[in-house]
Design a protein around this motif. Structure first.
Motif, PDB file in Angstrom:
ATOM      1  N   HIS A 247       0.924  -1.265   0.044  1.00 37.63           N
ATOM      2  CA  HIS A 247       0.280   0.559  -0.133  1.00 37.63           C
ATOM      3  C   HIS A 247       0.671   1.391   0.330  1.00 37.63           C
ATOM      4  O   HIS A 247       1.578   1.389   0.721  1.00 37.63           O
ATOM      5  N   PRO A 248       0.262   1.848  -0.968  1.00 36.13           N
ATOM      6  CA  PRO A 248       0.859   3.190  -0.897  1.00 36.13           C
ATOM      7  C   PRO A 248       1.594   4.086   1.099  1.00 36.13           C
ATOM      8  O   PRO A 248       2.288   4.785   0.436  1.00 36.13           O
ATOM      9  N   CYS A 285     -10.731   6.466  -2.182  1.00 39.40           N
ATOM     10  CA  CYS A 285     -10.298   5.811  -0.984  1.00 39.40           C
ATOM     11  C   CYS A 285      -9.591   6.698  -0.597  1.00 39.40           C
ATOM     12  O   CYS A 285      -9.599   7.737  -0.337  1.00 39.40           O
ATOM     13  N   PHE A 287      -7.501   7.642   1.263  1.00 38.34           N
ATOM     14  CA  PHE A 287      -6.078   8.070   1.287  1.00 38.34           C
ATOM     15  C   PHE A 287      -5.574   8.964   0.005  1.00 38.34           C
ATOM     16  O   PHE A 287      -4.661   9.424  -0.154  1.00 38.34           O
ATOM     17  N   HIS A 288      -6.450   8.934  -1.296  1.00 39.30           N
ATOM     18  CA  HIS A 288      -6.286   9.624  -2.320  1.00 39.30           C
ATOM     19  C   HIS A 288      -5.846  10.972  -2.472  1.00 39.30           C
ATOM     20  O   HIS A 288      -5.056  11.018  -3.025  1.00 39.30           O
ATOM     21  N   CYS A 291      -2.060  10.730  -2.385  1.00 40.35           N
ATOM     22  CA  CYS A 291      -1.296   9.521  -2.396  1.00 40.35           C
ATOM     23  C   CYS A 291      -0.930  10.355  -3.414  1.00 40.35           C
ATOM     24  O   CYS A 291      -1.260  10.342  -5.097  1.00 40.35           O
ATOM     25  N   LEU A 293      -0.197   7.986  -6.130  1.00 43.05           N
ATOM     26  CA  LEU A 293      -0.595   7.032  -7.382  1.00 43.05           C
ATOM     27  C   LEU A 293      -2.132   6.515  -7.625  1.00 43.05           C
ATOM     28  O   LEU A 293      -2.225   6.650  -8.392  1.00 43.05           O
ATOM     29  N   ALA A 294      -2.274   7.778  -7.016  1.00 43.68           N
ATOM     30  CA  ALA A 294      -4.159   8.109  -7.402  1.00 43.68           C
ATOM     31  C   ALA A 294      -4.257   8.131  -8.100  1.00 43.68           C
ATOM     32  O   ALA A 294      -4.193   9.077  -9.714  1.00 43.68           O
ATOM     33  N   CYS A 298     -10.346   6.541  -7.745  1.00 43.34           N
ATOM     34  CA  CYS A 298      -9.161   6.508  -6.439  1.00 43.34           C
ATOM     35  C   CYS A 298     -10.817   7.445  -5.531  1.00 43.34           C
ATOM     36  O   CYS A 298     -11.028   6.672  -4.418  1.00 43.34           O
ATOM     37  N   PRO A 303     -11.724   1.665  -2.350  1.00 38.75           N
ATOM     38  CA  PRO A 303     -11.506  -0.468  -2.267  1.00 38.75           C
ATOM     39  C   PRO A 303     -11.249  -1.138  -1.763  1.00 38.75           C
ATOM     40  O   PRO A 303     -10.974  -1.193  -0.397  1.00 38.75           O
ATOM     41  N   CYS A 317      -6.526  -1.013  -2.024  1.00 42.93           N
ATOM     42  CA  CYS A 317      -5.754   0.089  -2.771  1.00 42.93           C
ATOM     43  C   CYS A 317      -6.089  -1.090  -4.106  1.00 42.93           C
ATOM     44  O   CYS A 317      -5.956  -1.943  -4.960  1.00 42.93           O
ATOM     45  N   HIS A 318      -7.046  -0.352  -5.072  1.00 41.61           N
ATOM     46  CA  HIS A 318      -7.098   0.128  -6.488  1.00 41.61           C
ATOM     47  C   HIS A 318      -5.909  -0.278  -7.104  1.00 41.61           C
ATOM     48  O   HIS A 318      -5.662  -1.455  -8.474  1.00 41.61           O
ATOM     49  N   VAL A 319      -4.602   0.067  -7.282  1.00 40.91           N
ATOM     50  CA  VAL A 319      -3.090   0.394  -7.833  1.00 40.91           C
ATOM     51  C   VAL A 319      -2.852  -1.123  -7.644  1.00 40.91           C
ATOM     52  O   VAL A 319      -1.769  -1.997  -8.048  1.00 40.91           O
TER      53      VAL A 319
HETATM   54 FE1  SF4 Z   1      -3.823   5.264  -4.178  1.00 47.57          FE
HETATM   55 FE2  SF4 Z   1      -5.511   4.831  -4.990  1.00 47.57          FE
HETATM   56 FE3  SF4 Z   1      -4.328   3.026  -4.101  1.00 47.57          FE
HETATM   57 FE4  SF4 Z   1      -5.855   4.958  -2.553  1.00 47.57          FE
HETATM   58  S1  SF4 Z   1      -6.812   3.331  -4.160  1.00 47.57           S
HETATM   59  S2  SF4 Z   1      -3.798   4.286  -2.384  1.00 47.57           S
HETATM   60  S3  SF4 Z   1      -5.414   6.601  -3.804  1.00 47.57           S
HETATM   61  S4  SF4 Z   1      -3.679   3.691  -5.480  1.00 47.57           S
END
Ligand code: SF4
Length: 328
Positions: A247-248, A285, A287-288, A291, A293-294, A298, A303, A317-319
């Motif tokens: 997770h980021p 999310c 955290f977006h 983040c 990587l958003a 997101c 997620p 996390c989607h990514v």
């Molecule tokens: Fe980052 Fe998106 Fe993963 Fe949330 S779901 S941690 S915003 S990449």
């Protein structure tokens, strides 16, 4: 075969009603949002995250000090809110952050450590209580001549040893440690950590260890849950998490371990925007906004927790989830 959990949170939510603003309007603060965790016999579960992520609320839920708004907290399969308060205290005990605040300044060390024995009627007679208190002081490395001292006469490390002795005198099988070394000098932190590890081994304790400091958690925990704004965003064995955080947010926390000032909290780890207002968490999310990587999705969809890959734990996390499912 995996042992049944001693302590379990099943899809737990915990809301508080708080006053906000000039007009003191009442708002709902969701401190814990759909958290599921399990603690197995002899295991140490680390819970990490920034201040305000809900980890201390999780500690209070595990101790039966507050009730969940939804979901269940189970002690060996029995809902904790259906159990007698004393029965819970005999099995689960806390060690809190500030040993000075948690010890009665008007009581001697002997009285503080002996109090749970009298409250629970756990000693056969005064002689038995005195022997058990002395044995406990030996076990936590406090000289017996300090038994008649008051907390104000002790160092921070000695006070935390008193708090640990008080927690263990009833011989619980679970100890919930909420930032147990954060209020101590750096030089004393390692001594208290090593004491907790020795006691875990000697007494066969299961332990929940809550901290904002990943380096400390790596030292003590076999499994780690990372919390952000009331949710678990990643959970794995300590070995897997510290080898390859997915997770980021966990990755940012790991970067922050390299702070030049250990114990001073989480420095800016290039997370962008600051910690959001828990009364108005970001959609999707949460955290977006911070983040790196958003993506567009997101901000729209939260997620779910999914496998981290390699059969080790979960991540929300989607990514990172998509990367894991593409792994061979
Ligand atoms: Fe980052 Fe998106 Fe993963 Fe949330 S779901 S941690 S915003 S990449």
């Amino acid at each position: 075969m995996t042992a049944a959990p001693l302590l379990e949170l099943r899809d737990v939510r915990c809301d508080f009603s708080v006053e906000r603003g000039f007009l003191r309007a009442r708002r709902t603060l969701r401190a814990v949002d759909g958290v599921s965790l399990a603690l197995r016999p002899g295991e140490t579960l680390g819970i990490v995250g920034e201040s305000g992520c809900g980890k201390s609320t999780v500690a209070n839920l595990m101790l039966g000090l507050i009730r969940p708004s939804a979901g269940a907290v189970l002690l060996s399969g029995t809902p904790i809110d259906r159990m007698d308060r004393r029965a819970v205290a005999q099995r689960v005990q806390p060690v809190f952050q500030d040993p000075y605040a948690s010890l009665n300044p008007r009581k001697t060390v002997r009285a503080i450590v002996g109090l749970p024995l009298s409250v629970h009627g756990a000693a056969a007679d005064p002689g038995d209580a005195a022997r058990r208190v002395s044995a406990m002081l030996d076990m936590v490395g406090l000289p017996r001549h300090l038994a008649d001292s008051y907390p104000g006469e002790l160092s921070g490390g000695q006070r935390q040893r008193v708090a640990i002795a008080r927690a263990l005198v009833l011989r619980p099988n679970i100890v919930v440690c909420d930032e147990p070394t954060s209020a101590l000098d750096v030089s004393v932190q390692a001594q208290i950590l090593n004491l907790l590890l020795d006691l875990r081994r000697e007494l066969g304790l299961a332990m929940v260890f809550i901290s904002h400091n990943l380096a400390v958690v790596e030292h003590v925990a076999q499994r780690v849950a990372v919390m952000y704004l009331g949710r678990v965003v990643e959970e794995a064995t300590a070995a897997a998490l510290f080898r390859a955080a997915r997770h980021p947010y966990t990755q940012a926390l790991l970067l922050s371990v390299l702070t030049p000032e250990p114990g001073r909290g989480i420095p800016d780890a290039r997370l962008g925007a600051g910690f959001p207002d828990p009364l108005a968490p970001p959609p999707g999310c949460s955290f977006h906004p911070r983040c790196p990587l958003a993506e567009a999705r997101c901000a729209a969809t939260a997620p779910a927790l999914a496998g981290r890959g390699e059969g080790e734990g979960t991540v929300a996390c989607h990514v990172a989830g998509a990367l894991n499912s593409a792994m061979p």
